[in-house]
Design a protein around this motif. Structure first.
Motif, PDB file in Angstrom:
ATOM      1  N   VAL A   1       0.878  -1.171   0.000  1.00 30.41           N
ATOM      2  CA  VAL A   1       0.000   0.000   0.000  1.00 30.41           C
ATOM      3  C   VAL A   1       0.914   1.219   0.000  1.00 30.41           C
ATOM      4  O   VAL A   1       1.697   1.417   0.932  1.00 30.41           O
ATOM      5  N   THR A   2       0.851   2.019  -1.057  1.00 31.00           N
ATOM      6  CA  THR A   2       1.729   3.182  -1.173  1.00 31.00           C
ATOM      7  C   THR A   2       0.881   4.450  -1.146  1.00 31.00           C
ATOM      8  O   THR A   2      -0.148   4.531  -1.811  1.00 31.00           O
ATOM      9  N   VAL A   3       1.313   5.417  -0.352  1.00 29.41           N
ATOM     10  CA  VAL A   3       0.455   6.550   0.017  1.00 29.41           C
ATOM     11  C   VAL A   3       0.870   7.832  -0.697  1.00 29.41           C
ATOM     12  O   VAL A   3       2.054   8.148  -0.814  1.00 29.41           O
ATOM     13  N   GLU A   4      -0.133   8.583  -1.157  1.00 27.96           N
ATOM     14  CA  GLU A   4       0.067   9.895  -1.777  1.00 27.96           C
ATOM     15  C   GLU A   4      -0.066  10.963  -0.696  1.00 27.96           C
ATOM     16  O   GLU A   4      -1.100  11.637  -0.588  1.00 27.96           O
ATOM     17  N   TYR A   5       0.954  11.088   0.139  1.00 26.35           N
ATOM     18  CA  TYR A   5       0.916  12.127   1.170  1.00 26.35           C
ATOM     19  C   TYR A   5       1.104  13.492   0.511  1.00 26.35           C
ATOM     20  O   TYR A   5       1.665  13.612  -0.585  1.00 26.35           O
ATOM     21  N   ARG A   6       0.647  14.520   1.202  1.00 26.75           N
ATOM     22  CA  ARG A   6       0.733  15.873   0.642  1.00 26.75           C
ATOM     23  C   ARG A   6       2.117  16.475   0.876  1.00 26.75           C
ATOM     24  O   ARG A   6       2.747  16.220   1.901  1.00 26.75           O
ATOM     25  N   LEU A   7       2.565  17.258  -0.101  1.00 29.18           N
ATOM     26  CA  LEU A   7       3.938  17.741  -0.136  1.00 29.18           C
ATOM     27  C   LEU A   7       4.073  19.157   0.410  1.00 29.18           C
ATOM     28  O   LEU A   7       3.167  19.988   0.273  1.00 29.18           O
ATOM     29  N   ALA A   8       5.241  19.425   1.000  1.00 24.88           N
ATOM     30  CA  ALA A   8       5.643  20.777   1.371  1.00 24.88           C
ATOM     31  C   ALA A   8       6.144  21.484   0.091  1.00 24.88           C
ATOM     32  O   ALA A   8       6.539  20.829  -0.858  1.00 24.88           O
ATOM     33  N   PRO A   9       6.160  22.816   0.073  1.00 22.73           N
ATOM     34  CA  PRO A   9       5.797  23.741   1.155  1.00 22.73           C
ATOM     35  C   PRO A   9       4.301  24.038   1.271  1.00 22.73           C
ATOM     36  O   PRO A   9       3.883  24.645   2.242  1.00 22.73           O
ATOM     37  N   GLU A  10       3.505  23.601   0.279  1.00 18.43           N
ATOM     38  CA  GLU A  10       2.076  23.896   0.341  1.00 18.43           C
ATOM     39  C   GLU A  10       1.425  23.247   1.564  1.00 18.43           C
ATOM     40  O   GLU A  10       0.500  23.800   2.155  1.00 18.43           O
ATOM     41  N   PHE A  11       1.939  22.056   1.909  1.00 20.35           N
ATOM     42  CA  PHE A  11       1.425  21.325   3.073  1.00 20.35           C
ATOM     43  C   PHE A  11       2.603  21.006   3.997  1.00 20.35           C
ATOM     44  O   PHE A  11       3.196  19.938   3.915  1.00 20.35           O
ATOM     45  N   PRO A  12       2.970  21.943   4.854  1.00 17.30           N
ATOM     46  CA  PRO A  12       4.133  21.746   5.733  1.00 17.30           C
ATOM     47  C   PRO A  12       3.819  20.766   6.853  1.00 17.30           C
ATOM     48  O   PRO A  12       2.685  20.313   7.019  1.00 17.30           O
ATOM     49  N   ASP A  13       4.847  20.443   7.621  1.00 20.68           N
ATOM     50  CA  ASP A  13       4.677  19.602   8.803  1.00 20.68           C
ATOM     51  C   ASP A  13       3.528  20.159   9.655  1.00 20.68           C
ATOM     52  O   ASP A  13       3.442  21.368   9.848  1.00 20.68           O
ATOM     53  N   PRO A  14       2.596  19.325  10.128  1.00 22.16           N
ATOM     54  CA  PRO A  14       2.670  17.858  10.201  1.00 22.16           C
ATOM     55  C   PRO A  14       1.948  17.111   9.085  1.00 22.16           C
ATOM     56  O   PRO A  14       1.742  15.904   9.199  1.00 22.16           O
ATOM     57  N   PHE A  15       1.546  17.796   7.996  1.00 17.66           N
ATOM     58  CA  PHE A  15       0.741  17.120   6.976  1.00 17.66           C
ATOM     59  C   PHE A  15       1.401  15.851   6.426  1.00 17.66           C
ATOM     60  O   PHE A  15       0.747  14.792   6.386  1.00 17.66           O
ATOM     61  N   PRO A  16       2.667  15.902   5.968  1.00 15.79           N
ATOM     62  CA  PRO A  16       3.211  14.682   5.354  1.00 15.79           C
ATOM     63  C   PRO A  16       3.219  13.475   6.291  1.00 15.79           C
ATOM     64  O   PRO A  16       2.723  12.401   5.931  1.00 15.79           O
ATOM     65  N   VAL A  17       3.762  13.630   7.489  1.00 16.14           N
ATOM     66  CA  VAL A  17       3.859  12.464   8.372  1.00 16.14           C
ATOM     67  C   VAL A  17       2.487  12.044   8.884  1.00 16.14           C
ATOM     68  O   VAL A  17       2.221  10.841   9.066  1.00 16.14           O
ATOM     69  N   ARG A  18       1.594  12.993   9.092  1.00 16.66           N
ATOM     70  CA  ARG A  18       0.252  12.638   9.561  1.00 16.66           C
ATOM     71  C   ARG A  18      -0.568  11.973   8.449  1.00 16.66           C
ATOM     72  O   ARG A  18      -1.394  11.099   8.722  1.00 16.66           O
ATOM     73  N   ASP A  19      -0.362  12.387   7.201  1.00 17.04           N
ATOM     74  CA  ASP A  19      -0.995  11.669   6.089  1.00 17.04           C
ATOM     75  C   ASP A  19      -0.491  10.230   6.034  1.00 17.04           C
ATOM     76  O   ASP A  19      -1.270   9.288   5.822  1.00 17.04           O
ATOM     77  N   CYS A  20       0.820  10.061   6.218  1.00 23.36           N
ATOM     78  CA  CYS A  20       1.395   8.714   6.199  1.00 23.36           C
ATOM     79  C   CYS A  20       0.828   7.864   7.334  1.00 23.36           C
ATOM     80  O   CYS A  20       0.474   6.689   7.134  1.00 23.36           O
ATOM     81  N   TYR A  21       0.722   8.444   8.508  1.00 17.89           N
ATOM     82  CA  TYR A  21       0.187   7.690   9.637  1.00 17.89           C
ATOM     83  C   TYR A  21      -1.272   7.306   9.395  1.00 17.89           C
ATOM     84  O   TYR A  21      -1.692   6.179   9.683  1.00 17.89           O
TER      85      TYR A  21
END
Length: 323
Positions: free
Chosen positions: A121-141
């Motif tokens: 299962v591979t995830v399309e997490y949202r990218l910085a800088p438009e979506f800064p921390d914590p978006f990427p790691v929280r999307d992954c979680y």
């Protein structure tokens, strides 16, 4: 540059590859280059559907809740015709927190599907800088939690679920594993941290050595971390889930596999992370490949050292995912 330290030499085969790729690789990445890099095709781009079809792998895209309930997408990849229950891999892609999609690093896990019968299962997490921390790691979680909650439907044995990622994805995998530990999330059988991006502080010897040379140099690294963290980069106001090298308690984490090259920015933080895992009583296997630049296994797969790197990684995954 004046403060650049002498670095370990590149492996001769890899140095030849760098010379051939010189015109295709971008120079040091600066913030204004991010939009252009996202639009341009990489020389390493693959036709995902063609690659999957040739390997006999089925793909299913699913929209799931990400951080704060916002919609994100995951792709479920499995051997065509697969039935029953087997191992699972949750994948977090690389790209310096600023680039890429969920199929970056496809080469890393194709064999895990075809040879180990894993569901990825591979995830399309949202990218910085438009979506800064914590978006990427929280999307992954959020993606990991969804995977575990749907393990039966996906054909995944929850006791044989690992997380894997390369570069920025390796840092996100490490941060996600810590979130799972701290928030009572899914139990993981292992974490595969492929030359992971772990430390925002720009203080290691290796980051000074890889400055204006190789792939993903010091400037590029500062660009990636600054996009993720903004003015918080390098300050005390950075979460261990965003920059796992800052964690002081690594106890209770799943066994780890960590690899990197001796001639890349991430070398010292990756070695330090493995050491910290051992100090916390966590099992870890560490490989530092002599003369390796960042991502050499994907950019120079024909070389002897890249083949050795992949073989060592696949051997660890086979042992962990085995019955």
């Amino acid at each position: 540059m004046a403060d650049t330290l002498k670095r370990p030499p590149f492996d001769p085969e890899l140095e030849a590859t760098l010379a051939l790729l010189g015109d295709q690789l971008p120079p040091s990445i600066t913030p204004e280059m991010i939009p252009l890099l996202r639009q341009g095709a990489s020389p390493f781009d693959l036709s995902v559907d063609d690659v999957l079809a040739e390997a006999g792998i089925a793909r299913r895209d699913v929209t799931i809740p990400g951080h704060d309930g916002d919609e994100i997408q995951v792709s479920v990849l499995s051997r065509q015709g697969r039935t029953g229950i087997g191992p699972g891999v949750f994948h977090t892609h690389g790209g310096g927190m600023i680039l890429g999609d969920r199929f970056v690093g496809l080469q890393h896990f194709l064999r895990w599907i075809t040879e180990f019968d894993a569901v990825v299962v591979t995830v399309e997490y949202r990218l910085a800088p438009e979506f800064p921390d914590p978006f990427p790691v929280r999307d992954c979680y959020a993606g990991l939690v969804w995977t575990a909650e749907h393990a039966d439907e996906l054909g995944i044995d929850p006791d044989r679920l690992i997380i894997a990622g390369a570069s920025a994805g390796g840092g996100l995998a490490a941060g996600t594993a810590m979130l799972a530990r701290d928030e009572g999330g899914p139990a993981l059988a292992g974490q595969v941290l492929i030359y992971p991006m772990l430390d925002d502080r720009d203080q290691t010897i290796s980051t000074a050595q890889i400055d204006g040379v190789g792939v993903w140099d010091r400037t590029s690294n500062i660009t990636g971390w600054s996009a993720l963290l903004g003015d918080r980069r390098g300050t005390a106001d950075v979460s261990v889930y965003a920059a796992p090298a800052r964690a002081t308690d690594l106890s209770g984490l799943p066994p780890a596999f960590i690899d990197c090259g001796s001639a890349e920015v991430f070398r010292d933080e990756d070695v330090a992370y493995a050491t910290a895992l051992w100090q916390a009583g966590v099992q870890a296997e560490l490989h530092v490949w002599p003369g390796g630049f960042h991502g050499f296994d994907m950019m120079a797969p024909h070389t002897a050292i890249a083949q050795a790197m992949v073989a060592a990684r696949d051997s660890w995954v086979a042992r962990v995912l085995g019955d």
